[in-house]
Motif scaffolding. Structure first.
Motif, PDB file in Angstrom:
ATOM      1  N   GLN A 224       0.828  -1.205   0.000  1.00  0.00           N
ATOM      2  CA  GLN A 224       0.000   0.000   0.000  1.00  0.00           C
ATOM      3  C   GLN A 224       0.867   1.261   0.000  1.00  0.00           C
ATOM      4  O   GLN A 224       0.599   2.222  -0.718  1.00  0.00           O
ATOM      5  N   GLN A 225       1.931   1.232   0.803  1.00  0.00           N
ATOM      6  CA  GLN A 225       2.823   2.394   0.888  1.00  0.00           C
ATOM      7  C   GLN A 225       3.559   2.631  -0.422  1.00  0.00           C
ATOM      8  O   GLN A 225       3.750   3.777  -0.842  1.00  0.00           O
ATOM      9  N   ASN A 228       1.217   4.144  -2.876  1.00  0.00           N
ATOM     10  CA  ASN A 228       1.075   5.556  -2.517  1.00  0.00           C
ATOM     11  C   ASN A 228       2.265   6.361  -3.039  1.00  0.00           C
ATOM     12  O   ASN A 228       2.111   7.472  -3.557  1.00  0.00           O
ATOM     13  N   HIS A 229       3.464   5.781  -2.926  1.00  0.00           N
ATOM     14  CA  HIS A 229       4.679   6.452  -3.403  1.00  0.00           C
ATOM     15  C   HIS A 229       4.648   6.603  -4.920  1.00  0.00           C
ATOM     16  O   HIS A 229       5.072   7.638  -5.458  1.00  0.00           O
ATOM     17  N   ASP A 232       1.681   9.327  -5.571  1.00  0.00           N
ATOM     18  CA  ASP A 232       1.661  10.593  -4.837  1.00  0.00           C
ATOM     19  C   ASP A 232       2.626  11.609  -5.446  1.00  0.00           C
ATOM     20  O   ASP A 232       3.833  11.373  -5.468  1.00  0.00           O
ATOM     21  N   ARG A 238      -0.207  12.769   0.457  1.00  0.00           N
ATOM     22  CA  ARG A 238      -1.587  12.343   0.678  1.00  0.00           C
ATOM     23  C   ARG A 238      -1.662  11.134   1.591  1.00  0.00           C
ATOM     24  O   ARG A 238      -0.718  10.354   1.693  1.00  0.00           O
ATOM     25  N   ASP A 239      -2.827  10.953   2.212  1.00  0.00           N
ATOM     26  CA  ASP A 239      -3.083   9.775   3.033  1.00  0.00           C
ATOM     27  C   ASP A 239      -3.153   8.554   2.117  1.00  0.00           C
ATOM     28  O   ASP A 239      -3.640   8.635   0.983  1.00  0.00           O
ATOM     29  N   VAL A 240      -2.678   7.410   2.604  1.00  0.00           N
ATOM     30  CA  VAL A 240      -2.649   6.176   1.794  1.00  0.00           C
ATOM     31  C   VAL A 240      -4.044   5.805   1.309  1.00  0.00           C
ATOM     32  O   VAL A 240      -4.238   5.437   0.143  1.00  0.00           O
ATOM     33  N   THR A 243      -5.106   7.765  -1.676  1.00  0.00           N
ATOM     34  CA  THR A 243      -4.427   7.310  -2.885  1.00  0.00           C
ATOM     35  C   THR A 243      -5.052   6.018  -3.409  1.00  0.00           C
ATOM     36  O   THR A 243      -5.281   5.865  -4.615  1.00  0.00           O
TER      37      THR A 243
END
Length: 305
Positions: A224-225, A228-229, A232, A238-240, A243
């Motif tokens: 998830q991170q 997001n990377h 983003d 932004r919050d995961v 995203t």
């Protein structure tokens, strides 16, 4: 699960519930942390004592799995206000904006649920979502997005429920609608298992954004991170969950997930290979790498022959 195990898990769930504000119209738990998956799996091992036949022993992974909860509340602003006082550290940066903004995000984006994931509570890792009672009733009756309504068509453990007649009626209507819809999609002759599979799949049809968002929310934290990377823009932070909601509506959702996986696998593979030189020794590392290359070469030859 044995009756004793069910009773003890019920006590554990209610103990976790005691850490939150009491004003809940419905609270339920779901997922692999609640119901053990059927059949032999990676959380089982075979033990063999001298002179005995093999037997199955359950490992502790079921008991250590993350517990998923959904809390339904009549007044989200009041509930979040009390929960912020009790559990300030559960929230993302949105906590500094207060319960009204949190409720606005909850009600107006996605499927009307506000999730606080990866929380340690009473020695267990949990995730909990908060949804307005009125929004849930609308989804149960009308299938606006089949997010929580779809979850409630599958096995869940009800922990608390008040005497809200409209909610109870909507829960019943949701199940009847699920059975009716499944009947319409099944052939004239079908088994009980076919019926249950069809019902379980209703909220995951046609790679819908809601279905994809559900699946994205269940991905491992690191993936998830990385997603997001990937998505983003620099400096936006932004919050995961925000995203993942965007990715769920993206036609190239699968490609974004693949890029996230690549960002995990490539560096970790390189680090592990380098580490192998020190842990296994140069000679063993070279031999192991040669064997892997040989195996890959044979596989390629089979495909091209």
């Amino acid at each position: 699960m044995a009756l004793q195990a069910l009773q003890s898990s019920g006590v554990a769930f209610r103990k976790i519930l005691s850490h939150f504000p009491e004003e809940l119209s419905l609270a339920f738990a779901y997922g692999s942390g609640v119901y053990r998956q059927v059949g032999p799996s990676s959380d089982q091992k075979v033990s063999l004592a001298p002179g005995q036949a093999p037997r199955r022993e359950s490992a502790s992974s079921h008991e250590n799995a993350m517990l998923d909860f959904v809390f339904t509340v009549d007044d989200p602003v009041a509930w979040h206000s009390k929960n912020l006082k009790k559990n300030w550290n559960h929230y993302s940066f949105l906590k500094v904006l207060g319960p009204k903004i949190i409720t606005t995000v909850q009600n107006n984006y996605g499927a009307g649920v506000y999730y606080n994931p990866l929380i340690m509570c009473d020695g267990r890792l949990i995730k909990y979502g908060v949804i307005s009672t009125s929004i849930l009733i609308e989804d149960l009756l009308n299938w606006n997005n089949l997010y929580i309504a779809g979850r409630l068509q599958k096995p869940v453990k009800i922990i608390a429920m008040n005497e809200n007649v409209a909610l109870r009626s909507a829960l019943d209507k949701n199940l009847k609608s699920a059975v009716t819809t499944a009947f319409l999609m099944l052939p004239e002759s079908f088994s009980e298992e076919d019926l249950f599979i069809e019902i379980a799949g209703l909220s995951y049809s046609d790679k819908s954004p809601e279905g994809q968002f559900t699946q994205l929310m269940t991905l491992p934290k690191t993936l998830q991170q990385q997603i997001n990377h990937v998505m983003d823009p620099p400096g936006k932070n932004r919050d995961v969950e925000e995203t993942l909601l965007q990715v769920a509506h993206d036609p190239d959702c699968g490609e974004v997930v693949r890029r996230g996986l690549s960002a995990i696998v490539r560096p970790s593979s390189m680090k592990q290979s380098t580490k192998g030189i020190f842990t296994a020794g140069m000679k063993k590392t070279v031999v192991y790498s040669s064997l892997k290359l040989h195996k890959m070469w044979k596989g390629w030859l089979r495909k091209t022959s």
